[in-house]
Enzyme design. Structure first.
Site, PDB file in Angstrom:
ATOM      1  N   CYS A  77       0.729  -1.224  -0.077  1.00 20.31           N
ATOM      2  CA  CYS A  77      -0.204  -0.181   0.126  1.00 20.31           C
ATOM      3  C   CYS A  77       0.812   1.264   0.091  1.00 20.31           C
ATOM      4  O   CYS A  77       0.407   2.342  -0.634  1.00 20.31           O
ATOM      5  CB  CYS A  77      -0.874  -0.045   1.157  1.00 20.31           C
ATOM      6  N   HIS A 106      -1.117   0.231   7.760  1.00 13.86           N
ATOM      7  CA  HIS A 106      -1.505   0.273   6.477  1.00 13.86           C
ATOM      8  C   HIS A 106      -1.608   1.912   5.745  1.00 13.86           C
ATOM      9  O   HIS A 106      -1.773   2.729   6.750  1.00 13.86           O
ATOM     10  CB  HIS A 106      -2.987  -0.311   6.429  1.00 13.86           C
TER      11      HIS A 106
END
Length: 876
Positions: free
Chosen positions: A355, A836
């Site tokens: 990510c 994340h």
């Protein structure tokens, strides 16, 4: 004996062939003619050898795959894959005629009278190990795989398998291609092959009904006082510490001891539980595993792993308490976000902690200069790409930019599908989003961190990408110019009050977190006391209180003087106290601001400041414009500090002069190829005594946070100045001329003297590298006089930048210091090594959230919780 039909492609579709162009018309050929037909092409058909990369899941120029409408064509000589749109280009460029066409047909399963799915005989796959999107791994769908050989230019097709009627070499080659492993797994065995398997204990795991309920925090090992690296046994609910791992997660191994004593096989790591899963370890299988029933197993002990997802009647505007978890706030959980489709609204699938790459590339390709460079020049880049486009930076950048901006991989479902979804109250799998496997493999190769499957720092990847853009520029165009700016650093001796001004190039503004300026200190103190009491009494932790920091305080902290450690004052000829202030000598077109949220604790464990900063939509930093030497200021003398060289037979100190240090250039280049700044690599090799790239790499890791990390190696007494390789912008003293004999060798080859001198200076007088340098800078032949002015710049990492305003400085796009926010990257988790990333970008007047492959209109963009902010200049 099975007969093979040989058809000319009439124009698409599984029955008539799927060649990209019109064929000679359908017709059949006797089986015996197959061998004769392939005879002219036999020398071009290869069997994949060990080490060959076979691409059969992704086109080299697009994100077409076997599931795409036109399927995928694999060259039987190079094993590169091409979509229907690009296979003709490869054929024209290489003359390669034989391709294997792969197509996966996806169909809904037929339902029976009772509504259930009829049992279907499993279709054996013809091409295994095919990495496809996970969205289609649904029980409602079945697959039919098709493979055939296609011969260009007439698009003759030979259905596969056809073992008995094809020449043995062709049969072996086809079989090897169909059963080849992923090329990314070959390149990255540590990260791609270690796919987790479902534990054999998961389906029938015994769980004791002992009444144990796990609180949301305040955990401690049941057999010692450790509060980190804790594991919850999924059978009896005991919390115990793990073992000592290489990542500094300490432990006494009590969880393993408990397994040996009781035999309870599965444990989950506390602190890793999210709605998407958690880290589960099987002691009996001795590896990390998947537990498909993890939610049920955790619920047994009172843990709701889906608690971050609000119910249908959950959070609603301001009529309930505010959401606190940064995971919820940043991802805008609990809100019905409207999906966005079309050009500029394409997501990127997470490859496993990728990510950080996705959010940076989404932000990069929202900038017009990068769009024009790579997508605007798409045809030219593709036409002039090397024979292996998978190993070309510009090709892969153009491919990624087109994938994100074309809208080809972000299409809304048809109205009929939407109605069906509403009626069934379920979502039909979509094929939207792209998987950047090829891009990640290329930009991260040879980099020890980005090539792994671990989470990384988005800011470090941004700088790594800028470095790649600099090194692979197309002609004189360089889109990273929009980020580049010059920093003026003013160092003052506190005792003599004299000053020194230097300049350096940077690409982002690092803003410190002014914790002392928090506006809710009383709340923070009360929260901390309550939290400690809850941990001591093993009660649920209180609701999180996040520090609120004014942006103005962070900007003030940036502009305040910093102490300079070990400052040597040339005015006093001794060490003294010194302070340094930084100002903008130029303002970039696009300003990237990094909030320095991450630091290290006293135990060297990475930590994160969980703070809220009121980042402005409009930013004015004109007051931070550099002013240079002011009237009344006196400069520090240009005198180098003394050095002591023990047992020096030549007594070099008599003349305060040293010969150039011996630096192992091969080690330097190995480190530079990992993405580190060239000057930092030179310093690392020098200061570790040429002991090899591994030792130098450790030096780099230990010095990356130093402000002069990427500045040139500075050695007193060398060449009559304090600079070893270059000044802050790459200028070299004229007395440091390359040896005339090497210059003569290059000029005898027909090159101009100015080119020879410039190339030698840029390569530390290495003849072979100097010749490569000349060939990689052909545009410098155009203007001799211009070269003469610029030749002093090319030995620096910014050798490819040309000043628009100052002919002897870096190329910058200076202007006003007023900016408007258009994007920001947010991080969730305790450190850059975990968690994340998502990003929010303002497009067409509204904010859009990019969360891996999901792209939606944002309802509440959390601008106060970002990590990296992207501003563009606005007119005064």
């Amino acid at each position: 004996m099975q007969r093979a039909a040989l058809f000319g492609s009439p124009g698409g579709g599984p029955g008539g062939g799927s060649g990209p162009g019109p064929g000679p018309g359908p017709g059949k050929m006797a089986a015996g003619d197959l061998g004769e037909l392939l005879v002219p092409y036999m020398p071009t058909i290869r069997v994949p050898r060990s080490g060959d990369r076979v691409y059969k899941a992704e086109c080299a120029f697009s994100y077409d795959s076997p599931i795409s409408e036109g399927g995928l064509y694999v060259c039987m000589n190079t094993f590169l894959a091409f979509g229907r749109e690009h296979v003709e280009r490869h054929y024209r460029k290489t003359g390669q005629c034989v391709y294997m066409h792969l197509k996966r047909h996806v169909r809904e399963k037929v339902t029976g009278a009772s509504g259930g799915v009829l049992p279907q005989r499993r279709n054996p796959k013809l091409f295994l190990d095919l990495e496809m999107t996970g969205d289609l791994n649904s029980d409602d769908y079945e697959y039919e795989d098709e493979a055939k050989l296609v011969i260009f230019p007439d698009h003759y097709e030979i259905a596969l398998p056809n073992i008995e009627e094809l020449p043995a070499l062709v049969t072996i080659a086809c079989d090897a291609v169909l059963n080849s492993k992923s090329p990314y797994r070959k390149q990255e065995p540590d990260s791609w092959e270690n796919e987790l398997q479902i534990s054999k204990h998961a389906n029938n795991l015994m769980q004791l009904d002992n009444g144990v309920r796990i609180p949301p925090g305040g955990w401690k090992c049941a057999k010692c006082d450790l509060r980190e690296n804790l594991w919850l046994n999924l059978t009896d609910g005991t919390i115990l510490c793990g073992k000592w791992f290489f990542d500094n997660m300490g432990g006494n191994g009590h969880a393993l001891d408990h397994y040996k004593e009781m035999g309870y096989p599965l444990a989950v790591k506390l602190g890793t539980i999210t709605p998407d899963g958690a880290d589960v370890y099987s002691f009996q299988e001795e590896e990390s595993v998947l537990d498909p029933h993890l939610a049920k197993h955790l619920a047994h002990f009172g843990i709701d792993m889906l608690q971050m997802h609000s119910t249908e009647n959950g959070t609603r505007d301001n009529d309930v308490k505010p959401r606190i978890s940064e995971w919820e706030v940043i991802q805008e959980s609990g809100m019905k976000l409207k999906p966005m489709y079309g050009s500029g609204y394409t997501g990127m699938r997470n490859l496993g902690n990728s990510c950080y790459l996705s959010v940076v590339m989404q932000a990069i390709f929202s900038i017009p200069e990068f769009q024009r460079m790579y997508v605007g020049n798409l045809a030219r880049i593709f036409d002039y790409s090397p024979l292996d486009p998978t190993q070309d930076f510009n090709t892969q950048m153009a491919k990624l930019g087109h994938g994100l901006l074309s809208g080809q991989y972000s299409k809304p479902p048809m109205k009929s599908e939407l109605i069906e979804q509403v009626m069934k109250e379920e979502h039909k799998p979509q094929q939207n989003g792209i998987s950047p496997c090829m891009f990640k493999a290329f930009v991260s190769k040879s980099h020890p961190e980005f090539s792994s499957n671990r989470q990384q720092d988005a800011q470090e990847f941004f700088l790594h990408l800028v470095n790649l853009v600099e090194r692979n520029r197309i002609g004189s165009e360089n889109p990273s110019d929009v980020f580049r700016f010059v920093v003026e650093e003013r160092i003052q001796c506190c005792q003599s009050r004299k000053v020194r001004y230097t300049e350096r190039v940077d690409y982002l503004m690092q803003l410190p977190v002014a914790m002392e300026a928090a506006t809710n200190k009383d709340e923070l103190i009360a929260y901390e006391l309550t939290r400690r009491e809850a941990e001591t009494c093993r009660r649920p932790l209180p609701e999180l209180v996040r520090a609120r920091i004014p942006f103005s305080a962070c900007l003030q902290a940036f502009s305040e003087p910093d102490n300079v450690e070990d400052f040597w004052s040339s005015a006093l000829q001794a060490k003294s106290a010194g302070v340094k202030t930084s100002r903008f000598a130029s303002f970039p077109e696009y300003l990237v601001v990094q909030i320095k949220k991450f630091t290290f604790g006293l135990d060297w464990v990475p930590k994160k400041f969980d703070v809220s900063i009121d980042m402005p939509d409009l930013l004015d930093i004109n007051h931070l414009r550099a002013t240079g030497l002011q009237p009344g200021e006196e400069e520090l003398p240009d005198i180098a500090p003394p050095i002591v060289i023990p047992d020096d037979p030549k007594d070099r100190l008599m003349n305060h002069y040293m010969e150039p240090p011996d630096i192992d250039e091969s080690s330097v280049m190995q480190l530079a190829e990992m993405g580190f700044p060239l000057e930092a690599c030179r310093k690392a090799v020098y200061y570790t005594g040429n002991m090899g790239p591994e030792v130098a790499f450790n030096w780099i890791i230990g010095h990356m946070e130093e402000p002069d990390f990427a500045e040139p190696l500075s050695l007193p007494g060398f060449g009559g100045s304090a600079t070893m390789g270059a000044t802050a912008f790459g200028a070299i003293g004229l007395d440091n001329q390359p040896p005339e004999e090497i210059v003569a060798i290059i000029t005898s080859m027909g090159f101009q003297r100015t080119q020879a001198v410039q190339a030698l200076k840029a390569t530390n007088n290495n003849l072979e590298r100097a010749l490569d340098w000349i060939f990689s800078h052909p545009e410098l032949e155009e203007d001799n006089e211009f070269i003469a002015h610029m030749m002093e710049m090319e030995n620096n990492a910014n050798a490819n930048i040309i000043s628009e305003s100052k002919p002897d400085g870096p190329r910058v796009k200076d202007g006003s210091g007023r900016y408007e926010l258009f994007g920001f990257i947010s991080h969730m988790g305790p450190s850059t090594m975990s968690g994340h990333y998502v990003c929010h970008i303002k497009k067409e007047g509204r904010w859009v959230i990019y969360n891996d492959h999901k792209v939606c209109a944002s309802e509440r963009p959390p601008k106060d919780l970002g990590y990296m902010y992207f501003y563009h200049r606005i007119s005064s």
